[in-house]
Motif scaffolding. Structure first.
Motif, PDB file in Angstrom:
ATOM      1  N   ILE A 122      -5.972   6.710 -16.005  1.00 30.31           N
ATOM      2  CA  ILE A 122      -6.078   5.802 -17.005  1.00 30.31           C
ATOM      3  C   ILE A 122      -6.827   4.596 -16.752  1.00 30.31           C
ATOM      4  O   ILE A 122      -7.075   4.331 -15.680  1.00 30.31           O
ATOM      5  N   PRO A 123      -7.386   3.800 -17.856  1.00 32.20           N
ATOM      6  CA  PRO A 123      -8.531   2.964 -17.383  1.00 32.20           C
ATOM      7  C   PRO A 123      -8.063   1.778 -16.640  1.00 32.20           C
ATOM      8  O   PRO A 123      -8.862   1.182 -15.901  1.00 32.20           O
ATOM      9  N   GLU A 124      -6.801   1.253 -16.726  1.00 34.18           N
ATOM     10  CA  GLU A 124      -6.332  -0.066 -16.056  1.00 34.18           C
ATOM     11  C   GLU A 124      -5.053   0.469 -15.480  1.00 34.18           C
ATOM     12  O   GLU A 124      -3.859   0.029 -15.698  1.00 34.18           O
ATOM     13  N   PRO A 125      -4.894   1.035 -14.074  1.00 43.48           N
ATOM     14  CA  PRO A 125      -3.790   1.818 -13.660  1.00 43.48           C
ATOM     15  C   PRO A 125      -2.888   0.528 -12.969  1.00 43.48           C
ATOM     16  O   PRO A 125      -1.552   0.615 -13.054  1.00 43.48           O
ATOM     17  N   LEU A 126      -3.368  -0.581 -12.536  1.00 41.96           N
ATOM     18  CA  LEU A 126      -2.666  -1.770 -12.004  1.00 41.96           C
ATOM     19  C   LEU A 126      -1.631  -2.472 -13.244  1.00 41.96           C
ATOM     20  O   LEU A 126      -0.905  -3.076 -12.866  1.00 41.96           O
ATOM     21  N   LYS A 127      -2.165  -2.119 -14.298  1.00 45.72           N
ATOM     22  CA  LYS A 127      -1.480  -2.609 -15.524  1.00 45.72           C
ATOM     23  C   LYS A 127      -0.057  -1.775 -16.040  1.00 45.72           C
ATOM     24  O   LYS A 127       0.465  -2.225 -16.590  1.00 45.72           O
ATOM     25  N   SER A 128      -0.113  -0.555 -15.226  1.00 46.81           N
ATOM     26  CA  SER A 128       0.812   0.535 -15.788  1.00 46.81           C
ATOM     27  C   SER A 128       2.116   0.213 -14.866  1.00 46.81           C
ATOM     28  O   SER A 128       1.884   0.135 -13.666  1.00 46.81           O
ATOM     29  N   PRO A 129       3.242   0.422 -15.483  1.00 50.06           N
ATOM     30  CA  PRO A 129       4.461   0.191 -14.659  1.00 50.06           C
ATOM     31  C   PRO A 129       4.873   1.371 -13.806  1.00 50.06           C
ATOM     32  O   PRO A 129       5.686   1.458 -13.007  1.00 50.06           O
ATOM     33  N   LEU A 130       3.964   2.222 -14.088  1.00 55.11           N
ATOM     34  CA  LEU A 130       3.996   3.962 -13.305  1.00 55.11           C
ATOM     35  C   LEU A 130       3.769   3.726 -11.820  1.00 55.11           C
ATOM     36  O   LEU A 130       4.217   4.294 -10.925  1.00 55.11           O
ATOM     37  N   ILE A 131       3.024   2.370 -11.427  1.00 55.06           N
ATOM     38  CA  ILE A 131       2.738   2.286  -9.800  1.00 55.06           C
ATOM     39  C   ILE A 131       3.898   1.767  -9.125  1.00 55.06           C
ATOM     40  O   ILE A 131       3.858   1.696  -8.051  1.00 55.06           O
ATOM     41  N   PHE A 132       4.939   1.134  -9.835  1.00 54.89           N
ATOM     42  CA  PHE A 132       6.147   0.549  -9.185  1.00 54.89           C
ATOM     43  C   PHE A 132       7.129   1.900  -8.787  1.00 54.89           C
ATOM     44  O   PHE A 132       7.198   2.740  -9.540  1.00 54.89           O
ATOM     45  N   GLY A 133       7.742   1.595  -8.050  1.00 58.03           N
ATOM     46  CA  GLY A 133       8.926   2.610  -7.493  1.00 58.03           C
ATOM     47  C   GLY A 133       8.839   2.980  -5.933  1.00 58.03           C
ATOM     48  O   GLY A 133       8.414   2.456  -5.123  1.00 58.03           O
ATOM     49  N   ASP A 134       9.643   3.895  -5.502  1.00 61.60           N
ATOM     50  CA  ASP A 134       9.531   4.414  -4.248  1.00 61.60           C
ATOM     51  C   ASP A 134       8.868   5.771  -4.147  1.00 61.60           C
ATOM     52  O   ASP A 134       9.096   6.734  -5.041  1.00 61.60           O
ATOM     53  N   TRP A 135       8.070   5.792  -3.361  1.00 63.70           N
ATOM     54  CA  TRP A 135       6.986   6.786  -2.830  1.00 63.70           C
ATOM     55  C   TRP A 135       7.235   7.470  -1.797  1.00 63.70           C
ATOM     56  O   TRP A 135       7.255   6.812  -0.567  1.00 63.70           O
ATOM     57  N   GLY A 242      -4.648   7.174  -4.192  1.00 61.21           N
ATOM     58  CA  GLY A 242      -4.947   6.080  -3.352  1.00 61.21           C
ATOM     59  C   GLY A 242      -6.383   6.281  -2.778  1.00 61.21           C
ATOM     60  O   GLY A 242      -6.334   7.557  -2.005  1.00 61.21           O
ATOM     61  N   ARG A 243      -7.148   5.506  -2.705  1.00 61.84           N
ATOM     62  CA  ARG A 243      -8.703   5.470  -1.710  1.00 61.84           C
ATOM     63  C   ARG A 243      -8.679   4.319  -1.060  1.00 61.84           C
ATOM     64  O   ARG A 243      -8.677   3.026  -1.741  1.00 61.84           O
ATOM     65  N   GLY A 244      -8.831   4.257   0.410  1.00 59.83           N
ATOM     66  CA  GLY A 244      -8.884   3.263   1.141  1.00 59.83           C
ATOM     67  C   GLY A 244     -10.269   2.529   1.105  1.00 59.83           C
ATOM     68  O   GLY A 244     -11.030   3.260   0.661  1.00 59.83           O
ATOM     69  N   SER A 245     -10.449   1.208   1.792  1.00 58.17           N
ATOM     70  CA  SER A 245     -11.894   0.645   1.552  1.00 58.17           C
ATOM     71  C   SER A 245     -12.762   1.401   2.830  1.00 58.17           C
ATOM     72  O   SER A 245     -13.988   1.473   2.449  1.00 58.17           O
ATOM     73  N   ARG A 246     -12.348   2.465   3.343  1.00 58.88           N
ATOM     74  CA  ARG A 246     -13.025   3.205   4.311  1.00 58.88           C
ATOM     75  C   ARG A 246     -13.057   4.495   3.911  1.00 58.88           C
ATOM     76  O   ARG A 246     -13.572   5.495   4.733  1.00 58.88           O
ATOM     77  N   GLY A 247     -12.648   4.941   2.705  1.00 55.40           N
ATOM     78  CA  GLY A 247     -12.686   6.342   2.251  1.00 55.40           C
ATOM     79  C   GLY A 247     -11.487   7.074   2.413  1.00 55.40           C
ATOM     80  O   GLY A 247     -11.673   8.220   1.788  1.00 55.40           O
ATOM     81  N   SER A 248     -10.538   6.629   3.091  1.00 59.21           N
ATOM     82  CA  SER A 248      -9.262   7.457   3.357  1.00 59.21           C
ATOM     83  C   SER A 248      -8.685   7.805   2.004  1.00 59.21           C
ATOM     84  O   SER A 248      -8.504   6.909   1.282  1.00 59.21           O
ATOM     85  N   ILE A 249      -8.036   8.914   1.908  1.00 61.40           N
ATOM     86  CA  ILE A 249      -7.493   9.469   0.621  1.00 61.40           C
ATOM     87  C   ILE A 249      -6.030   9.474   0.823  1.00 61.40           C
ATOM     88  O   ILE A 249      -5.403  10.135   1.959  1.00 61.40           O
ATOM     89  N   PHE A 250      -5.131   8.929  -0.060  1.00 62.40           N
ATOM     90  CA  PHE A 250      -3.637   8.985   0.037  1.00 62.40           C
ATOM     91  C   PHE A 250      -3.182   9.639  -1.067  1.00 62.40           C
ATOM     92  O   PHE A 250      -3.512   9.493  -2.263  1.00 62.40           O
ATOM     93  N   ILE A 251      -2.172  10.453  -0.820  1.00 60.14           N
ATOM     94  CA  ILE A 251      -1.287  11.217  -2.001  1.00 60.14           C
ATOM     95  C   ILE A 251       0.063  10.632  -1.653  1.00 60.14           C
ATOM     96  O   ILE A 251       0.796  10.774  -0.710  1.00 60.14           O
ATOM     97  N   PHE A 252       0.774  10.096  -2.756  1.00 55.55           N
ATOM     98  CA  PHE A 252       2.044   9.532  -2.716  1.00 55.55           C
ATOM     99  C   PHE A 252       2.782  10.559  -3.912  1.00 55.55           C
ATOM    100  O   PHE A 252       2.348  10.438  -4.785  1.00 55.55           O
ATOM    101  N   LYS A 253       4.107  10.704  -3.395  1.00 54.10           N
ATOM    102  CA  LYS A 253       4.855  11.595  -4.394  1.00 54.10           C
ATOM    103  C   LYS A 253       5.766  10.673  -4.904  1.00 54.10           C
ATOM    104  O   LYS A 253       6.723  10.049  -3.920  1.00 54.10           O
ATOM    105  N   ARG A 254       6.359  10.649  -5.991  1.00 54.35           N
ATOM    106  CA  ARG A 254       7.391   9.669  -6.462  1.00 54.35           C
ATOM    107  C   ARG A 254       8.856  10.320  -5.863  1.00 54.35           C
ATOM    108  O   ARG A 254       9.160  11.574  -6.303  1.00 54.35           O
ATOM    109  N   CYS A 255       9.576   9.467  -5.586  1.00 52.77           N
ATOM    110  CA  CYS A 255      10.873   9.946  -4.699  1.00 52.77           C
ATOM    111  C   CYS A 255      11.923  10.294  -6.055  1.00 52.77           C
ATOM    112  O   CYS A 255      11.873   9.474  -6.989  1.00 52.77           O
ATOM    113  N   CYS A 256      12.556  11.307  -5.910  1.00 48.17           N
ATOM    114  CA  CYS A 256      13.351  11.767  -7.112  1.00 48.17           C
ATOM    115  C   CYS A 256      14.717  10.644  -7.219  1.00 48.17           C
ATOM    116  O   CYS A 256      15.356  10.253  -6.166  1.00 48.17           O
TER     117      CYS A 256
END
Length: 256
Positions: A122-135, A242-256
């Motif tokens: 989505i264009p502005e992910p930081l404005k989405s409530p989807l980023i919040f929660g336990d991962w 997510g992508r870190g400033s040095r290029g690392s890739i992160f995958i977070f899965k939402r906790c059920c």
């Protein structure tokens, strides 16, 4: 009777025109009035009149309906494609100790799928409530990026990772936790708490307080503050990438 004759005449003219030429106008009849004698005729001398709609208006309406249906279909196909990529990505990293067991080629395939999913962000992910929660941390292309020395090659030999998690709470809280078992004998946990500041529509900077370590009966803080930058490159109800400033890739899965 004159009104009835006018109706019949109009109907005949429209029918004849449809059979002989491509119409440019369509005849629209007034609503019928039911009389006690059972006849249904147009009400004479009323505000209702015979009208015509230009054929171009019908074409425009049909075009709008077609475009709406096409847009809806394209949106559904996009959603289905993203879901398929999400499922494929999670299957790639499942049972790999959060990516630590993958080969170089397998890491490359993960990176390729992440790049495809990034196009659906989505264009502005930081404005989405989807980023919040336990991962749960499902993957990191560089193991030490999520657990420091605890996730280095030597650290993984001595400390079996039991859990890696991240919590994001509004408006700006971030908490990281790595739970482990030292030599399969002593349970331990290291945690970080900090706050994030948006840098633009995707990038945030997180400043963490000093780490807090629990090891058996012992609990203490060590070290100092730390700061990281990470971009949210995809998020939905199931995962966050997510992508870190040095290029690392992160995958977070939402906790059920």
């Amino acid at each position: 009777m004159r009104a009835m004759a006018a109706v019949i005449s109009c109907l005949f003219s429209c029918h004849h025109s449809l059979q002989t030429n491509i119409p440019t106008k369509v005849c629209i009849l007034p609503p019928p009035i039911s009389h006690s004698n059972g006849l249904c005729i147009g009400k004479p001398n009323s505000k209702h009149t015979f009208g015509f709609i230009h054929i171009s208006q019908l074409r425009t309406s049909a075009t709008c309906v077609f475009k709406l249906n096409a847009s809806s279909t394209a949106a559904q196909e996009t959603e289905n494609s993203a879901e398929e990529l999400v499922d494929s990505l999670l299957s790639m990293v499942e049972g790999t100790d959060r990516g630590a067991m993958l080969s170089k080629e397998e890491h490359a395939r993960v990176a390729g799928t992440v790049s495809k999913l990034e196009q659906f962000c989505i264009p502005e992910p930081l404005k989405s409530p989807l980023i919040f929660g336990d991962w749960d941390v499902e993957y990191c292309s560089n193991p030490t990026s999520t657990g420091g020395y605890y996730r280095s090659a030597i650290g993984r030999l001595l400390l079996k990772t039991k859990e890696m998690a991240q919590t994001i709470q509004a408006p700006d809280f971030v908490g990281n936790k790595v739970a482990f078992s030292a030599l399969n004998a002593i349970d331990g946990e290291v945690s970080l708490e900090g706050k994030f500041i948006p840098m633009d529509n995707k990038w945030i900077q997180i400043t963490f307080d000093s780490p807090y370590l629990k090891l058996g009966p012992f609990e203490f803080r060590y070290g100092g503050q730390s700061s990281v930058k990470i971009a949210v490159i995809y998020v939905n109800s199931k995962i966050r990438l997510g992508r870190g400033s040095r290029g690392s890739i992160f995958i977070f899965k939402r906790c059920c």
